[in-house]
Design an enzyme around this catalytic site. Sequence first.
Site, PDB file in Angstrom:
ATOM      1  N   LYS A   1       0.612   2.155  15.166  1.00 21.30           N
ATOM      2  CA  LYS A   1       0.263   3.414  14.511  1.00 21.30           C
ATOM      3  C   LYS A   1       0.384   4.593  15.479  1.00 21.30           C
ATOM      4  O   LYS A   1       0.881   5.663  15.108  1.00 21.30           O
ATOM      5  CB  LYS A   1      -1.142   3.330  13.914  1.00 21.30           C
ATOM      6  CG  LYS A   1      -1.220   2.410  12.698  1.00 21.30           C
ATOM      7  CD  LYS A   1      -2.622   2.385  12.103  1.00 21.30           C
ATOM      8  CE  LYS A   1      -2.720   1.381  10.958  1.00 21.30           C
ATOM      9  NZ  LYS A   1      -2.013   1.808   9.740  1.00 21.30           N
TER      10      LYS A   1
ATOM     11  N   ASP B   1      11.137   3.857   4.996  1.00 24.62           N
ATOM     12  CA  ASP B   1      10.969   2.537   5.591  1.00 24.62           C
ATOM     13  C   ASP B   1      12.330   2.117   6.132  1.00 24.62           C
ATOM     14  O   ASP B   1      13.365   2.439   5.535  1.00 24.62           O
ATOM     15  CB  ASP B   1      10.473   1.528   4.546  1.00 24.62           C
ATOM     16  CG  ASP B   1       9.898   0.272   5.166  1.00 24.62           C
ATOM     17  OD1 ASP B   1       8.677   0.034   5.009  1.00 24.62           O
ATOM     18  OD2 ASP B   1      10.647  -0.482   5.818  1.00 24.62           O
TER      19      ASP B   1
ATOM     20  N   SER C   1      -7.511   0.891   7.232  1.00 23.59           N
ATOM     21  CA  SER C   1      -8.728   0.413   6.570  1.00 23.59           C
ATOM     22  C   SER C   1      -9.752  -0.068   7.590  1.00 23.59           C
ATOM     23  O   SER C   1     -10.913  -0.296   7.241  1.00 23.59           O
ATOM     24  CB  SER C   1      -8.398  -0.739   5.615  1.00 23.59           C
ATOM     25  OG  SER C   1      -7.820  -1.818   6.333  1.00 23.59           O
TER      26      SER C   1
ATOM     27  N   MET D   1       0.828  -1.212   0.000  1.00 25.22           N
ATOM     28  CA  MET D   1       0.000   0.000   0.000  1.00 25.22           C
ATOM     29  C   MET D   1       0.856   1.254   0.000  1.00 25.22           C
ATOM     30  O   MET D   1       0.591   2.196  -0.747  1.00 25.22           O
ATOM     31  CB  MET D   1      -0.938  -0.001   1.205  1.00 25.22           C
ATOM     32  CG  MET D   1      -2.081  -0.979   1.088  1.00 25.22           C
ATOM     33  SD  MET D   1      -3.096  -0.747  -0.404  1.00 25.22           S
ATOM     34  CE  MET D   1      -3.748   0.898  -0.126  1.00 25.22           C
TER      35      MET D   1
ATOM     36  N   GLU E   1      -1.268  -2.761  10.378  1.00 27.96           N
ATOM     37  CA  GLU E   1      -2.597  -2.393  10.893  1.00 27.96           C
ATOM     38  C   GLU E   1      -2.745  -2.814  12.359  1.00 27.96           C
ATOM     39  O   GLU E   1      -3.457  -3.754  12.704  1.00 27.96           O
ATOM     40  CB  GLU E   1      -3.680  -3.045  10.017  1.00 27.96           C
ATOM     41  CG  GLU E   1      -5.065  -2.501  10.227  1.00 27.96           C
ATOM     42  CD  GLU E   1      -5.322  -1.158   9.570  1.00 27.96           C
ATOM     43  OE1 GLU E   1      -6.479  -0.771   9.461  1.00 27.96           O
ATOM     44  OE2 GLU E   1      -4.355  -0.486   9.154  1.00 27.96           O
TER      45      GLU E   1
ATOM     46  N   ASN F   1     -16.123  -0.382   3.150  1.00 30.77           N
ATOM     47  CA  ASN F   1     -16.026  -1.671   3.831  1.00 30.77           C
ATOM     48  C   ASN F   1     -17.221  -1.902   4.748  1.00 30.77           C
ATOM     49  O   ASN F   1     -17.495  -3.041   5.133  1.00 30.77           O
ATOM     50  CB  ASN F   1     -14.725  -1.768   4.632  1.00 30.77           C
ATOM     51  CG  ASN F   1     -13.544  -2.143   3.761  1.00 30.77           C
ATOM     52  OD1 ASN F   1     -13.713  -2.675   2.664  1.00 30.77           O
ATOM     53  ND2 ASN F   1     -12.343  -1.877   4.226  1.00 30.77           N
TER      54      ASN F   1
ATOM     55  N   HIS G   1      -7.944   6.618   3.288  1.00 33.03           N
ATOM     56  CA  HIS G   1      -7.966   5.184   3.013  1.00 33.03           C
ATOM     57  C   HIS G   1      -7.949   4.932   1.511  1.00 33.03           C
ATOM     58  O   HIS G   1      -8.959   5.089   0.828  1.00 33.03           O
ATOM     59  CB  HIS G   1      -9.188   4.533   3.647  1.00 33.03           C
ATOM     60  CG  HIS G   1      -9.301   3.071   3.369  1.00 33.03           C
ATOM     61  ND1 HIS G   1     -10.497   2.415   3.210  1.00 33.03           N
ATOM     62  CD2 HIS G   1      -8.332   2.125   3.195  1.00 33.03           C
ATOM     63  CE1 HIS G   1     -10.263   1.145   2.957  1.00 33.03           C
ATOM     64  NE2 HIS G   1      -8.964   0.942   2.934  1.00 33.03           N
TER      65      HIS G   1
END
Length: 367
Positions: A97, A33, A119, A14, A92, A190, A140
Amino acid sequence: MTIQTIGVLGAGTMGAGIAITGVLGGYEVVLSDSSAEALSRAEAKLGKYLARQVDKGRMDETNAQAAQARFNLSQDIKGLAAADLVIEAVFEDLSVKREVFAQLEGLVSADCILATNTSALKVGDIAEALSNRDRFCGLHYFSPAEINPVVEVIRGAETSEATVATILPMLAACRKRAIPCKDQSGFALNRFFCPYTNEAVRCLEEGLGTQSQIDAVAMATLGLAIGPFAVMNIVKPNINLAAVRNLSPLGEFYAPAAEFIRVGEAQMLWEIEESPALDANQSAAIADRLRGAIFFAVLDEISEGVAAAADIDMGAQMAFTFAKGPAQMMRELGETEVTRLITLAAGSAAMRVESTLQNLLLEPVEA
């Protein structure tokens, strides 16, 4: 404030796709990263994407080289310090986070907008790590981020108007369609797509059809190229299960099916073997259940003010490739038939969205 440099934290699938999107929109992008290997894969992904665009005549070589030059890599999170917008795309997990946003807040300027690509987690829960929450929102992106045109813009309780007003032109420059939505579990899309996959599993449990038969009915009913079990195998059932579980606090209708829990927790894939075609009555029974689950979830979120019907329809068609949006389908079917379908899927809970359905059917449809 004008966004000139976009930072992306996390170079997984993503994060790399989001970074590519920013580059294609004409922005300087810094992808950060700790893994040099992940950064190298992201750089190669961009190179392949640009080469394909040149080969297909969608971009000339000069513009492709310019886009590549706007793509910057950093193994140190400090490389994001000068960004005007940082989009987080890490694992996630709420604690992870929160930890990275606490780091980012002390690193970037006071004007820098911070956004999460979550998400499933609530934006407000992640925001608790921040002191200045008015510059924080959810963005998102849908997979693959460099191709899928839809982005949900999730406004937390403390997200400022100025933050959203700055984000929207950036998304437009990146050729994304924004869906503004409330910070509620599942957000706009979703919220109904997870119940759709969950209802497919319930149909399987009840012996209404096999995985391949239910997929075939879904494709024929909704105009899809791929059915729910095939989609879950791409996403991975355990990941899909986590998203479904995230909706569980919303009521019994949203609780994951037992077979979903079994397959997801075992980290298995659905076995999709070719089966004989169902007869018309069997197909109709499955189609009714799938549509009923989608319709109830959509009406439920509209009643909560999560998103507008027109935006939900646009997202269903552009992000999930539905032939028609759920609201359009409901308008075509009418109140009596939709009431029958949502009662099949949600039982007595269907009563709570009756007025929402009536109002939806009375709304003028935009040309």
